[in-house]
Structures are given as structure tokens and as C-alpha cells.
Design a protein around this motif. Structure first.
Motif, PDB file in Angstrom:
ATOM      1  N   GLU A  22       0.837  -1.194   0.000  1.00 35.35           N
ATOM      2  CA  GLU A  22       0.000   0.000   0.000  1.00 35.35           C
ATOM      3  C   GLU A  22       0.871   1.243   0.000  1.00 35.35           C
ATOM      4  OE1 GLU A  22      -2.876   0.022   3.148  1.00 35.35           O
ATOM      5  OE2 GLU A  22      -4.111  -1.480   2.134  1.00 35.35           O
ATOM      6  N   PHE A  23       0.411   2.249  -0.749  1.00 32.46           N
ATOM      7  CA  PHE A  23       1.098   3.534  -0.824  1.00 32.46           C
ATOM      8  C   PHE A  23       0.073   4.618  -0.523  1.00 32.46           C
ATOM      9  CE2 PHE A  23       3.071   0.682  -3.883  1.00 32.46           C
ATOM     10  CZ  PHE A  23       4.407   0.769  -3.545  1.00 32.46           C
ATOM     11  N   ARG A  24       0.432   5.582   0.294  1.00 30.63           N
ATOM     12  CA  ARG A  24      -0.444   6.726   0.544  1.00 30.63           C
ATOM     13  C   ARG A  24       0.057   7.868  -0.327  1.00 30.63           C
ATOM     14  NH1 ARG A  24      -3.486   4.707   4.168  1.00 30.63           N
ATOM     15  NH2 ARG A  24      -2.820   3.717   6.097  1.00 30.63           N
ATOM     16  N   VAL A  25      -0.862   8.435  -1.116  1.00 32.38           N
ATOM     17  CA  VAL A  25      -0.486   9.512  -2.021  1.00 32.38           C
ATOM     18  C   VAL A  25      -1.519  10.629  -1.955  1.00 32.38           C
ATOM     19  CG1 VAL A  25       0.775   8.044  -3.639  1.00 32.38           C
ATOM     20  CG2 VAL A  25      -1.660   8.419  -3.986  1.00 32.38           C
ATOM     21  N   ARG A  26      -1.102  11.821  -2.316  1.00 31.27           N
ATOM     22  CA  ARG A  26      -2.012  12.956  -2.458  1.00 31.27           C
ATOM     23  C   ARG A  26      -2.593  12.906  -3.857  1.00 31.27           C
ATOM     24  NH1 ARG A  26      -1.537  17.115   1.329  1.00 31.27           N
ATOM     25  NH2 ARG A  26      -2.500  18.389  -0.279  1.00 31.27           N
ATOM     26  N   GLY A  27      -3.707  13.552  -4.057  1.00 27.67           N
ATOM     27  CA  GLY A  27      -4.403  13.525  -5.334  1.00 27.67           C
ATOM     28  C   GLY A  27      -3.530  13.856  -6.528  1.00 27.67           C
ATOM     29  N   GLU A  28      -2.721  14.904  -6.406  1.00 25.66           N
ATOM     30  CA  GLU A  28      -1.894  15.331  -7.540  1.00 25.66           C
ATOM     31  C   GLU A  28      -0.760  14.356  -7.845  1.00 25.66           C
ATOM     32  OE1 GLU A  28      -0.308  17.477  -3.855  1.00 25.66           O
ATOM     33  OE2 GLU A  28      -2.287  17.237  -4.746  1.00 25.66           O
ATOM     34  N   GLU A  29      -0.398  13.501  -6.905  1.00 25.12           N
ATOM     35  CA  GLU A  29       0.679  12.525  -7.109  1.00 25.12           C
ATOM     36  C   GLU A  29       0.160  11.182  -7.626  1.00 25.12           C
ATOM     37  OE1 GLU A  29       1.921  12.268  -3.082  1.00 25.12           O
ATOM     38  OE2 GLU A  29       3.110  14.092  -3.142  1.00 25.12           O
ATOM     39  N   LYS A  36       2.060   8.031  -9.822  1.00 23.31           N
ATOM     40  CA  LYS A  36       2.351   6.806  -9.086  1.00 23.31           C
ATOM     41  C   LYS A  36       1.725   5.596  -9.780  1.00 23.31           C
ATOM     42  CE  LYS A  36       4.044   4.569  -5.611  1.00 23.31           C
ATOM     43  NZ  LYS A  36       5.486   4.413  -5.453  1.00 23.31           N
ATOM     44  N   VAL A  37       0.490   5.726 -10.274  1.00 29.56           N
ATOM     45  CA  VAL A  37      -0.164   4.614 -10.986  1.00 29.56           C
ATOM     46  C   VAL A  37       0.602   4.277 -12.255  1.00 29.56           C
ATOM     47  CG1 VAL A  37      -2.248   3.933 -12.251  1.00 29.56           C
ATOM     48  CG2 VAL A  37      -2.444   4.969  -9.988  1.00 29.56           C
ATOM     49  N   LYS A  38       1.044   5.291 -12.999  1.00 31.77           N
ATOM     50  CA  LYS A  38       1.834   5.043 -14.212  1.00 31.77           C
ATOM     51  C   LYS A  38       3.132   4.302 -13.867  1.00 31.77           C
ATOM     52  CE  LYS A  38       0.413   9.006 -17.006  1.00 31.77           C
ATOM     53  NZ  LYS A  38       0.902  10.255 -17.632  1.00 31.77           N
ATOM     54  N   ASP A  39       3.810   4.743 -12.813  1.00 32.39           N
ATOM     55  CA  ASP A  39       5.064   4.095 -12.404  1.00 32.39           C
ATOM     56  C   ASP A  39       4.829   2.628 -12.025  1.00 32.39           C
ATOM     57  OD1 ASP A  39       6.373   6.482 -12.810  1.00 32.39           O
ATOM     58  OD2 ASP A  39       6.494   6.999 -10.670  1.00 32.39           O
ATOM     59  N   VAL A  82      -8.330   7.732 -13.583  1.00 40.43           N
ATOM     60  CA  VAL A  82      -7.490   7.957 -12.400  1.00 40.43           C
ATOM     61  C   VAL A  82      -7.241   9.453 -12.224  1.00 40.43           C
ATOM     62  CG1 VAL A  82      -5.193   7.607 -11.404  1.00 40.43           C
ATOM     63  CG2 VAL A  82      -6.424   5.686 -12.441  1.00 40.43           C
ATOM     64  N   GLY A  83      -6.989  10.153 -13.325  1.00 36.03           N
ATOM     65  CA  GLY A  83      -6.773  11.597 -13.258  1.00 36.03           C
ATOM     66  C   GLY A  83      -7.999  12.342 -12.769  1.00 36.03           C
ATOM     67  N   ALA A  84      -9.180  11.929 -13.238  1.00 34.58           N
ATOM     68  CA  ALA A  84     -10.422  12.556 -12.790  1.00 34.58           C
ATOM     69  C   ALA A  84     -10.668  12.268 -11.307  1.00 34.58           C
ATOM     70  CB  ALA A  84     -11.586  12.048 -13.632  1.00 34.58           C
ATOM     71  N   LEU A  85     -10.362  11.068 -10.895  1.00 37.25           N
ATOM     72  CA  LEU A  85     -10.529  10.686  -9.500  1.00 37.25           C
ATOM     73  C   LEU A  85      -9.601  11.499  -8.600  1.00 37.25           C
ATOM     74  CD1 LEU A  85     -11.932   8.707  -7.577  1.00 37.25           C
ATOM     75  CD2 LEU A  85     -10.085   7.105  -8.023  1.00 37.25           C
ATOM     76  N   ALA A  86      -8.417  11.771  -9.069  1.00 40.73           N
ATOM     77  CA  ALA A  86      -7.446  12.544  -8.285  1.00 40.73           C
ATOM     78  C   ALA A  86      -7.953  13.945  -8.000  1.00 40.73           C
ATOM     79  CB  ALA A  86      -6.110  12.592  -9.016  1.00 40.73           C
ATOM     80  N   ALA A  87      -8.792  14.471  -8.883  1.00 37.78           N
ATOM     81  CA  ALA A  87      -9.326  15.816  -8.691  1.00 37.78           C
ATOM     82  C   ALA A  87     -10.432  15.845  -7.629  1.00 37.78           C
ATOM     83  CB  ALA A  87      -9.860  16.349 -10.015  1.00 37.78           C
ATOM     84  N   LEU A  88     -11.004  14.686  -7.293  1.00 32.85           N
ATOM     85  CA  LEU A  88     -12.133  14.641  -6.363  1.00 32.85           C
ATOM     86  C   LEU A  88     -11.737  14.739  -4.898  1.00 32.85           C
ATOM     87  CD1 LEU A  88     -14.309  11.809  -7.962  1.00 32.85           C
ATOM     88  CD2 LEU A  88     -14.681  14.283  -8.069  1.00 32.85           C
TER      89      LEU A  88
END
Length: 104
Positions: free
Chosen positions: A8-15, A19-22, A63-69
Motif C-alpha cells: 500500500e502507498f499513501r499519495v495525495r491527489g496530484e501525485e 504513481k499509478v503510471k510508475d 485515475v486523473g479525474a478521481l485525483a481531482a475529487l
């Protein structure tokens, strides 16, 4: 065959998108699960060998749209234990070829 394991990784929306691409480019990933701060699952991304490029673009858009939520997410990565990541094979090993059988 050994069971799969998860990280598990904890990330902020903009990251999250980076992270998913990596994670996808690392290979040997069976599934990516994106959860919110409370542990509720937002998105499950099943992966198989060769799921990159144009086929994966709509998933990255989601994933990008979800990050904005929301601002904080947990990414759970389920990895294969029975397969080597791409490009980690033994480069010094000789190729394995079958010798042609002689006709009688």
C-alpha cells in the motif's frame, strides 16, 4: 505457485496519476486498488501482461479525474509472485533452442 502479495502507498491527489503510471510500468502487477482516506474502494484496475499504451489511456483518464475529487488516497498494489518483472531475466543465459531431429 506462491500466493500474490500486496503493498500500500499513501499519495495525495496530484501525485496519484504519476504513481499509478510508475506502478504499471514496473510490471508483475495483477491489480491496483485505489481507496479513499476511510478505506472505501473507489476504483479497481485489473492488469494483465501487455495492458499498456492506447488500451490503458481511458483508465489513466479515470485515475486523473478521481485525483481531482479528493486529496488523500491509498493505492493498494497486488503483485504476482510467480512472474519476474519485465526485463529482469538472465541476460547472460544462452538461448534455448531445440536441435532438429534427424530423419531415419
Amino acid at each position: 505457485m506462491e500466493p500474490d502479495h500486496a503493498n500500500e502507498f499513501r499519495v495525495r491527489g496530484e501525485e496519484m496519476l504519476k504513481k499509478v503510471k510508475d506502478i504499471v510500468h514496473e510490471g508483475n502487477v495483477r491489480k491496483i486498488i485505489i481507496k479513499d482516506e476511510k478505506g472505501s474502494t473507489y476504483l479497481e484496475i485489473p492488469l494483465s501482461f501487455g495492458v499498456v499504451g492506447a488500451l490503458f489511456l481511458p483508465v489513466l483518464a479515470a485515475v486523473g479525474a478521481l485525483a481531482a475529487l479528493a486529496s488523500n488516497f491509498t493505492i493498494e498494489v497486488v503483485r504476482r509472485d510467480d512472474a519476474e518483472p519485465a526485463g529482469t531475466g538472465d541476460a547472460d543465459a544462452p538461448p534455448t533452442e531445440s536441435a532438429p531431429k534427424a530423419k531415419k
